[in-house]
Design a protein around this motif. Structure first.
Motif, PDB file in Angstrom:
ATOM      1  N   GLN A   6       0.805  -1.225   0.000  1.00 37.20           N
ATOM      2  CA  GLN A   6       0.000   0.000   0.000  1.00 37.20           C
ATOM      3  C   GLN A   6       0.841   1.279   0.000  1.00 37.20           C
ATOM      4  O   GLN A   6       0.449   2.254  -0.656  1.00 37.20           O
ATOM      5  CB  GLN A   6      -0.959  -0.012   1.199  1.00 37.20           C
ATOM      6  N   GLY A  52      -8.994  -2.666  -2.139  1.00 41.97           N
ATOM      7  CA  GLY A  52      -8.847  -1.509  -1.276  1.00 41.97           C
ATOM      8  C   GLY A  52     -10.200  -0.978  -0.871  1.00 41.97           C
ATOM      9  O   GLY A  52     -11.270  -1.483  -1.248  1.00 41.97           O
ATOM     10  N   PHE A  53     -10.178   0.106  -0.065  1.00 40.09           N
ATOM     11  CA  PHE A  53     -11.410   0.663   0.457  1.00 40.09           C
ATOM     12  C   PHE A  53     -12.285   1.256  -0.641  1.00 40.09           C
ATOM     13  O   PHE A  53     -13.503   1.423  -0.461  1.00 40.09           O
ATOM     14  CB  PHE A  53     -11.095   1.738   1.499  1.00 40.09           C
ATOM     15  N   ARG A 112      -0.210   4.909  -2.151  1.00 39.53           N
ATOM     16  CA  ARG A 112      -0.893   5.976  -1.414  1.00 39.53           C
ATOM     17  C   ARG A 112      -0.752   7.335  -2.099  1.00 39.53           C
ATOM     18  O   ARG A 112      -1.716   8.110  -2.168  1.00 39.53           O
ATOM     19  CB  ARG A 112      -0.333   6.045   0.021  1.00 39.53           C
ATOM     20  N   ARG A 126     -14.436  -2.726   1.822  1.00 41.38           N
ATOM     21  CA  ARG A 126     -13.714  -2.881   3.082  1.00 41.38           C
ATOM     22  C   ARG A 126     -13.835  -4.336   3.531  1.00 41.38           C
ATOM     23  O   ARG A 126     -14.741  -5.046   3.096  1.00 41.38           O
ATOM     24  CB  ARG A 126     -14.297  -1.955   4.146  1.00 41.38           C
ATOM     25  N   GLU A 157      -7.712   3.582  -2.928  1.00 45.97           N
ATOM     26  CA  GLU A 157      -8.735   4.293  -2.171  1.00 45.97           C
ATOM     27  C   GLU A 157      -9.534   5.287  -3.014  1.00 45.97           C
ATOM     28  O   GLU A 157     -10.580   5.784  -2.555  1.00 45.97           O
ATOM     29  CB  GLU A 157      -8.093   5.022  -0.985  1.00 45.97           C
ATOM     30  N   ASN A 158      -9.083   5.640  -4.218  1.00 47.15           N
ATOM     31  CA  ASN A 158      -9.827   6.603  -5.010  1.00 47.15           C
ATOM     32  C   ASN A 158      -9.732   6.266  -6.484  1.00 47.15           C
ATOM     33  O   ASN A 158      -8.934   5.418  -6.898  1.00 47.15           O
ATOM     34  CB  ASN A 158      -9.337   8.036  -4.737  1.00 47.15           C
TER      35      ASN A 158
END
Length: 940
Positions: free
Chosen positions: A856, A910-911, A860, A915, A892-893
């Motif tokens: 990760q 990923g989120f 990020r 989750r 995450e995006n």
């Protein structure tokens, strides 16, 4: 110089050399006795120092009057030992004496204050330091004495050996020179006499030596001169015989005069051996008047019985027309000694050519025979001297033919090295020995060889080869001496064993066998240097048994010793092979824990040591409960030098005692609180495993291209009774490094396989489910356990993916073999948290991987930070080159997902997508995409 005088000088020289050898042996023995005295003194000093050290340790344990008295008595014994100091004492003895004076001045201060007062503690430390210096000086004192013994022994051996070799060489050279000289001169005389016997009187020996042979040669030359004169006169008389009869009679008388003047005996014999004529010299030789000798049978009257047959053969051969010579003895006379004659016989032919008599010329060669006998005796004496040498001796010529063997070599076994064939061409035997090297100009060569005798005993032989040179210096042969050094080898081995034993006593505690303070400090310094070079950390644990003094006071020191021995066994079973456990005095133990991966590992070890002491100690079937207090110092946080680290670890141990004992304390209070909390959590985890409080949450993995789920990853969660769901990152660190991580991991795998089987029986498609394994779980036994779980839940291996983090992979031994075994079973294999470790490309290429999961932190800051784009791009390229899939973790995006898709990444989790969710939530999602009937049947 007379020959007898030469032999007398030779004997005198031999006696002188033998006396020198005795003096050297006596000198060497006296030096060896001095060295042995010094060694005994060194051992006595070492025992006294050890006794003093032990008494002081006992006093520090008890602090009573009796132990103080024992200490004073031990110090007095050390004074007595030092008073026996030999004259040649070295600096170590003087050092020990000075340190003893220091102890003498410090001893009266003991017991004046309480043993735990600052002054008394400082006094104790000073005495401990003085005792340590005395111990360190005692060992080299004994070592110096042992080296002196070895040097003295070797020096005496070399000097004695040199004298024996010098004696053998000198006597051999002198004997050879005398024999060669005598043989040459005798051969010359024999050759000249043969020419005279053949009728050539114009020869001369011309020997000017002033000895018996020289006198004989000069007499022979004078005789030949007279014979030549006589022969010339006879020829003149024969030519004028008819006209000069009167002159002939005069010449005959003259000839008779010449014969009488001849020093050799000239005797004329008939066919029966009767004496026809004899000159005065012959009569003197026979010790009889001339008139009595005439008409006597020479053989019967004068020749010894043993030689009569040979003399009769001489007469017959001479009357047959041959000139002969014979060496024989006369009958024993009143003098009692044998008289040896050398007789040359020629036929006397008349004018008709008939042999009417024989003429014999006899010389008294008794002196020469006796000289030859003495030479033979001297040669036999030399052989006896050589045979008396205990070592095997072989003399070879330059062609390596054996010229001389002593008795030891002749009686040696066939396998003895002295019987080994040697050749000038070393290539013929593939062996180049000392003798071959001497041919190339070496002056002296040695070699150590071994052989097994008939009794099966291995013998060690030292071969020493020296040159045998002629007077002109040219090489004439090789002298080989084979010395049995088996006993020396055995004594040297015993000496080495004794040195090892002394080394063991100097560096190990005699009661427990553990390293003592000396070895502990040495290893601590070595670990510190290694940690300093490698920028690593290590821990120092001080362990003290609580209330140990009460055991010694109530149960006695023997019971206390048994407790310490049992304690050392328990502590030894808890430490790793790379750690060092030492007893530094009394009930104090230390552990050097190296390497130290995490500071919490030291706390876990301390708790483990405390737990191993808790079980009762059985003393005579009576249980004894004990506790221990432990202080921990960490390098380099708690000290960069060993002195500081020891002081801080000791302070931490006293803090543990102040906090109620039976606990451990780190020097840093913050680390102590964290370690205690982690240990408390580990205890809770054990209870949670027993109560089955762990559950599984699943996070879905998606295909980036069509955003469809393709699998899941299983995560462990702790259903805490009061705190609720706890994520793995909060409790797994407390389980790492112990069997807890295996128990928790296996519990999760068991639940995942059970749930997977249930989903597939319900017709759900969960995809490939990833199972995380720690480094402790990747083993051959774990693979067997996984197979048993597949059978238990009736699952198939290709339903699951085994994930191992990159950092854990580097700690697994035989990882390639284990991964190949898992792949053969059908499991998919993945490296988790890729980029966090240091995997080599060669190992990745050999692993049967199906997926790489990018960690990760590399995702990020994408896509804004250009510095973070290098690692993901390289990872995607690596995946394509290896033919494996790459999954990005922690997406995450949407911008991250778009960048990864453009960069060539096919999978992500990923989120942004999902989750980690509990089992019932995942079941609800799976119910929306049931398996087809054919797929369901295949899965079942």
């Amino acid at each position: 110089m007379k020959v007898g005088t030469r032999l007398l000088l030779l004997s005198t020289f031999s006696a002188t050399v033998a006396l020198s050898g005795w003096f050297v042996s006596h000198w060497s023995a006296s030096r060896l006795n001095e060295a042995m005295t010094q060694l005994e003194y060194a051992n006595a000093v070492q025992r006294a120092v050890t006794r003093l050290n032990t008494r002081f340790g006992l006093y520090q344990s008890d602090h009573d009057v009796h132990t103080l008295s024992d200490w004073q008595q031990a110090r007095a014994q050390l004074n007595a030992v030092l008073g026996q100091n030999p004259e040649n004492a070295d600096r170590f003895t003087h050092s020990i004496s000075r340190q003893n004076q220091t102890l003498q001045s410090l001893t009266p201060l003991l017991g004046r204050e309480r043993y735990d007062s600052p002054g008394q503690i400082q006094l104790t430390y000073r005495i401990y330091a003085t005792l340590q210096e005395m111990t360190e000086d005692a060992v080299p004192l004994a070592t110096h004495a042992q080296q002196r013994i070895l040097i003295t022994t070797e020096r005496g051996r070399v000097i004695s050996q040199g004298l024996m070799i010098a004696l053998s060489l000198i006597l051999t050279l002198i004997a050879i020179q005398i024999a060669r000289n005598l043989k040459y001169r005798l051969d010359l005389i024999r050759t000249q006499l043969q020419q005279v016997a053949d009728g050539n009187l114009f020869v001369s020996i011309n020997d000017q030596h002033n000895d018996e042979i020289g006198e004989l040669a000069r007499g022979f030359d004078n005789m030949l001169k007279r014979l030549r004169t006589t022969t010339f006169s006879v020829d003149q008389l024969n030519e004028e015989i008819h006209s000069h009869t009167a002159t002939l009679r005069n010449q005959q008388e003259y000839l008779r005069t010449l014969i009488e003047a001849e020093p050799a005996g000239v005797i004329t014999l008939d066919r029966d051996g009767r004496i026809l004529s004899i000159n005065n010299a012959g009569a003197r030789i026979l010790h009889t008047p001339v008139n009595n000798a005439l008409e006597q049978s020479f053989s019967e009257q004068f020749v010894a019985d043993a030689d009569r047959t040979a003399f009769g053969n001489l007469i017959q051969s001479t009357f047959a027309g041959h000139s002969k010579n014979l060496q024989y003895r006369l009958r024993s006379s009143s003098t009692g000694g044998d008289i040896w004659l050398q007789t040359y016989a020629v036929p006397f032919i008349d004018h008709n050519g008939d042999i009417i008599s024989i003429i014999t010329v006899s010389h008294d060669i008794t002196g020469r025979v006796l000289e030859e006998q003495r030479l033979r005796e001297a040669r036999a004496f030399l052989q006896n001297v050589v045979d008396s040498v205990h070592d095997a001796m072989v003399v070879r010529d330059i062609s390596f033919n054996i010229r001389l063997l002593n008795r030891a070599a002749r009686d040696s076994e066939s396998s003895h090295p002295c019987n080994r064939l040697q050749y000038p061409d070393t290539a013929a035997t593939q062996h180049e020995g000392p003798a071959q090297r001497l041919l190339r100009g070496s002056a002296r060569e040695t070699e150590i060889c071994s052989f097994t005798d008939a009794g099966g005993k291995v013998c060690h032989i030292e071969l020493e080869a020296t040159r045998l040179s002629l007077p002109d210096g040219s090489l004439n042969g090789v002298i080989e001496i084979y010395r049995d050094i088996s006993e020396n080898t055995r004594l040297l081995q015993q000496l080495h064993e004794e040195q090892s034993r002394l080394q063991q006593l100097a560096h190990h505690d005699q009661l427990t066998g553990l390293p003592n303070r000396t070895l502990f400090l040495d290893r601590l310094e070595q670990v510190r240097l290694q940690a300093e070079r490698g920028q690593q950390a290590f821990a120092l644990l001080f362990i003290d048994l609580d209330r140990f003094k009460e055991i010694n006071d109530n149960l006695g020191h023997q019971a206390g010793d048994r407790v310490l021995q049992e304690m050392s066994r328990r502590l030894s079973a808890c430490v790793r092979s790379s750690d060092t456990l030492a007893r530094i005095g009394g009930d104090e133990f230390t552990v050097i824990m190296s390497p130290l991966q995490h500071s919490d590992d030291a706390a876990m070890l301390a708790q483990k040591l405390i737990e191993c002491i808790k079980p009762p100690f059985m003393l005579d079937n009576h249980p004894l409960l004990l506790t221990t207090s432990i202080g921990i110092g960490l390098y380099p946080e708690d000290g960069s030098s060993i002195e500081t680290l020891i002081k801080n670890a000791d302070a931490a141990m006293y803090r543990a005692k102040e906090d109620g004992k039976n606990v451990f304390r780190l020097y840093s209070r913050q680390l102590t609180h964290r370690a205690v909390a982690q240990l408390s959590q580990a205890a809770e985890l054990r209870q949670a495993v027993a109560r089955d409080e762990f559950c599984v949450h699943y996070q879905t993995r998606f295909d980036l291209g069509n955003r469809t789920p393709i699998g899941m990853e299983a995560f462990a969660r702790w259903q805490h009774p009061t705190r609720g769901i706890i994520e793995a990152a909060q409790f797994l660190p407390a389980a790492q490094g112990s069997e807890l991580v295996i128990a928790i991991g296996n519990s999760i795998i068991d639940k995942v396989m059970q749930q997977t089987r249930q989903w597939r029986q319900q017709g759900f498609d969960p995809g490939v489910i990833a199972l995380n394994l720690s480094a402790r779980q990747v083993s051959a036994s774990q693979v067997d356990w996984l197979m048993s779980m597949l059978d238990k839940h009736q699952c198939q291996a290709h339903w699951f993916e085994i994930e191992v983090s990159e950092s854990d992979l580097t700690q697994v031994r035989h990882s390639i073999e284990l991964f190949e075994r898992l792949a053969a079973l059908g499991f998919e294999l993945a490296i988790d948290d890729f980029g966090s470790g240091h995997s080599s490309l060669s190992s990745l290429h050999r692993l049967p991987l199906t997926r790489i999961k990018l960690d990760q932190p590399f995702i990020r800051d994408l896509p804004g930070d250009r510095h973070c784009q290098g690692v993901p791009g390289a990872t995607f390229a690596l995946g394509r080159s290896l033919g494996v899939k790459v999954c990005a973790e922690g997406v995450e995006n949407q911008s991250q997902a778009d960048y990864l898709l453009d960069a060539g990444c096919a999978e992500a989790q990923g989120f942004m997508f999902s989750r980690p969710q509990p089992t019932d939530a995942i079941t609800a999602l799976l119910s929306k995409r049931r398996l087809s009937p054919n797929t369901q049947m295949a899965g079942a």
